[in-house]
Enzyme design. Structure first.
Site, mmCIF file in Angstrom:
data_model
loop_
_atom_site.group_PDB
_atom_site.id
_atom_site.type_symbol
_atom_site.label_atom_id
_atom_site.label_comp_id
_atom_site.label_asym_id
_atom_site.label_seq_id
_atom_site.Cartn_x
_atom_site.Cartn_y
_atom_site.Cartn_z
ATOM 1 N N HIS A 216 0.824 -1.211 0.000
ATOM 2 C CA HIS A 216 0.000 0.000 0.000
ATOM 3 C C HIS A 216 0.859 1.262 0.000
ATOM 4 C CE1 HIS A 216 -3.209 -2.757 0.798
ATOM 5 N NE2 HIS A 216 -2.729 -3.080 1.988
ATOM 6 N N THR B 101 15.134 17.430 -39.892
ATOM 7 C CA THR B 101 14.131 18.301 -39.284
ATOM 8 C C THR B 101 13.390 19.042 -40.389
ATOM 9 O OG1 THR B 101 15.520 20.279 -39.127
ATOM 10 C CG2 THR B 101 15.718 18.645 -37.336
ATOM 11 N N LEU B 102 12.486 19.929 -39.994
ATOM 12 C CA LEU B 102 11.754 20.719 -40.987
ATOM 13 C C LEU B 102 12.686 21.588 -41.825
ATOM 14 C CD1 LEU B 102 9.853 23.715 -39.322
ATOM 15 C CD2 LEU B 102 11.942 22.723 -38.436
ATOM 16 N N ASP C 189 6.909 11.054 -30.773
ATOM 17 C CA ASP C 189 5.919 10.774 -29.733
ATOM 18 C C ASP C 189 4.498 10.667 -30.277
ATOM 19 O OD1 ASP C 189 5.557 13.412 -30.363
ATOM 20 O OD2 ASP C 189 6.081 14.193 -28.395
ATOM 21 N N HIS D 79 -7.012 -4.463 -1.364
ATOM 22 C CA HIS D 79 -6.265 -5.690 -1.625
ATOM 23 C C HIS D 79 -6.720 -6.346 -2.927
ATOM 24 C CE1 HIS D 79 -6.578 -5.166 2.811
ATOM 25 N NE2 HIS D 79 -5.263 -5.218 2.672
ATOM 26 N N SER E 64 7.334 21.723 -31.541
ATOM 27 C CA SER E 64 6.815 22.260 -32.806
ATOM 28 C C SER E 64 6.267 23.667 -32.621
ATOM 29 C CB SER E 64 5.720 21.346 -33.357
ATOM 30 O OG SER E 64 6.223 20.081 -33.677
#
Length: 620
Positions: free
Chosen positions: A65, A533-534, A436, A226, A482
């Site tokens: 617990h 990357t961009l 992500d 429990h 971004s």
């Protein structure tokens, strides 16, 4: 279906002793008795029983617990915690050892959750300690509000509301009160607390398989700590509905577990059961408080949100008022500590005493800090501070009549934003493999807001100020990397355009703004061409348009050719090893399967804007 659980442990039989070892290494104010594995007792390092001049407050029970109970050992709360094996009451000898280690002349109070094993073992230890000359009192906490009133001797289960009783008793003892006085305050608090739990799954014991008792799309109401079955299994519901049901159950006039009337004052605890993210607990807290105030007419004095008494990896929560709690596996307990008009003897003095006990300082490592002080009746958001660079309202209005250039700019912005919106799912799919997974959603929010704001407040006849307002739209809704990259991009482009906007914006000046924006992103973000990357879409576009304009190429054609270069650059990112962002942690094999999502998004909006401009000129 049952499956083997994954846990970072050694031998499942050693988890409790190894937990204790890690706990005392982490917190210098804690120590344990040298009796492993039979005796598992955590105690204050500064307390010696024979010399201790205050009432010792002791609690405990089965482990699993955590942070209860050992995490609440410290000055101002528990003096010692007796740890049993996982979900098993500690043996009498362990409890006796704890009593002997910390109990001085003023005696000790045992706070025990209402489970048969705990009552019997702590009860026998108390009787043995009394026979040895110790002063011992025991308070049983049974705060469960989920089940109908018991007909037998089992009574209501002890749940997360027990933590509030620990705090009240520990603070009373720290003030130097007698054993009888500390026990009386603890008993009073235990009678004022009610708890109920909600779970989305059950817990997994170390070394055992994970049961799936509930199944998909189900939740359990009123289960214990429990993993034992609760009062009912129901279809999974939004948190608003779950909170409403739990509050109604706890405050039910039929069971009268927590006999609160309108106007009563309450303390609320939202307790996670081990696997519930803090975000979900806070969402529940945000729903509980206004509902208690507006629907039930209760004054909320304190709110505690976090994981205080868990059930291993259960997802859920407990809630309590006066003290009541709820739990779930994504689980939580709602617990209330209630006072005011509930009991005739609960006058203003007693109310304030309990609040003072909860606010009193403690060195217990897992008691929440920053909660002391009155909870305001309503939290009014602080107004946003004004921007010193904000234009007046007239400037920020959309022109009633668009100039030819303003109309072309509108078409370009609309085409660029629409291209990003249409690409949402593909961007998310690519980003799920190399990042992500939210690139498309983030870009979608920005593009949608741009379209919405353009209809209301973009000064489209002024290209530089329109670019600035695009930045404002992005800043409102686009978070993460971004969002800040595009904000920097827009700021630099605006500064370049603003410096040359007196006589209108030429194609060469638009190209200069693109170059300045790229330079700013590279400067602050650290990325360069070839970093995946961009910029791998925008740098080729900038190079081509500069080259073509310098060679005297038609501006529309120059930008059209640069758009093709942007797409070629974005596609080429498949062959690049990432050197920036989350993609830099991904293997080359995975990177080779998809282009960089940021580069593809940039190429898409750039090409869409350029084609819209080209079509507008051809139509005219």
């Amino acid at each position: 279906m049952d499956f083997q659980s994954k846990k970072l442990i050694n031998d499942p039989n050693d988890v409790v002793t190894e937990f204790i070892e890690g706990l005392v290494e982490t917190y210098p104010g804690l120590q344990y008795l040298d009796g492993f594995p039979e005796v598992k007792v955590v105690l204050r390092a500064d307390v010696s029983g024979a010399k201790y001049d205050k009432v010792a407050v002791i609690s405990g029970g089965g482990s699993g617990h955590e942070p209860a109970h050992a995490g609440f050992v410290g000055e101002g709360m528990l003096t010692a915690a007796i740890c049993g094996d996982i979900f098993a009451s500690p043996p009498v000898d362990s409890i006796l050892a704890g009593i002997r280690a910390v109990t001085g002349p003023l005696g000790c109070l045992l706070i025990v959750k209402n489970y048969t094993g705990d009552r019997l073992n702590f009860g026998l230890a108390a009787e043995q300690a009394k026979s040895e000359g110790y002063k011992v009192e025991m308070v049983i906490v049974g705060d469960d509000c989920a089940l109908p009133p018991p007909r037998g001797i089992a009574g209501r289960r002890g749940l997360a509301g027990t933590i509030l009783v620990h705090k009240v008793a520990g603070a009373a003892a720290a003030c130097g009160l007698s054993l009888a006085e500390v026990a009386a305050e603890a008993k009073r608090a235990s009678e004022m607390v009610g708890t109920m739990g909600v779970a989305l799954s059950v817990c997994t014991l170390p070394g055992q398989v994970t049961p799936d008792r509930l199944g998909p799309g189900k939740m359990e109401l009123g289960l214990g700590i429990h993993g034992e079955p609760g009062a009912a299994v129901a279809d999974l519901q939004p948190v608003d509905i779950v909170v409403s049901h739990v509050l109604t159950q706890i405050l039910s006039s039929e069971t009268n577990y927590v006999p609160i009337t309108r106007g009563s004052r309450v303390v609320v605890m939202i307790n996670g059961l081990g696997a519930t993210p803090l975000m979900e607990l806070m969402i529940a807290a945000g729903k509980v408080v206004p509902r208690l105030q507006l629907e039930h007419g209760l004054a909320v004095e304190r709110v505690y949100t976090g994981s205080f008494m868990t059930s291993l990896d259960m997802a859920g929560k407990f809630l309590h008022t006066r003290m009541y709690s709820s739990e779930t596996k994504t689980s939580f307990h709602f617990a209330f500590l209630a006072f005011g008009r509930i009991f005739n003897h609960c006058d203003e003095r007693i109310e304030q005493t309990i609040l003072n006990r909860l606010d009193a300082p403690t060195k217990a490592p897992n008691w929440p800090v920053g909660v002391d002080g009155s909870h305001p009746p309503a939290k009014i958001p602080v107004p946003l501070p004004p921007s010193h660079s904000k234009k007046n309202d007239e400037t920020l209005c959309r022109p009633q009549q668009l100039s030819p250039e303003g109309h072309i700019l509108e078409m370009a912005i609309e085409a660029a934003a629409t291209a990003v919106i249409n690409l949402k799912d593909s961007l998310n799919d690519w980003d799920s493999k190399v990042g992500d997974g939210d690139c498309g959603s983030t870009m979608f929010r920005g593009a949608s807001t741009i379209l919405e704001d353009m209809k209301k407040c973009y000064p489209l006849n002024d290209p530089a100020e329109t670019v600035s307002e695009i930045g404002s739209s992005i800043r409102k809704v686009m978070g993460g990397t971004s969002g800040i990259i595009y904000d920097i991009f827009i700021k630099a482009a605006y500064a370049q355009l603003k410096a040359n906007s007196q006589s209108g914006i030429t194609a060469l000046q638009w190209a200069g703004a693109l170059e300045a924006a790229i330079a700013a992103v590279s400067k602050y973000g650290g990325a360069k061409e070839g970093y995946r990357t961009l910029l791998d879409a925008l740098i080729p576009a900038s190079s081509v348009v500069k080259e073509k304009l310098a060679a005297g190429e038609d501006p529309v054609e120059a930008f059209a050719l640069s758009a093709e270069a942007a797409f070629a650059g974005a596609e080429s990112t498949k062959n690049m090893q990432a050197q920036a962002g989350r993609s830099s942690y991904v293997s080359a094999d995975i990177l080779a399967s998809v282009p960089d999502p940021g580069a593809m998004a940039a190429a898409s909006w750039y090409k869409a804007a350029v084609l819209a401009v080209k079509n507008s000129y051809q139509a005219s």
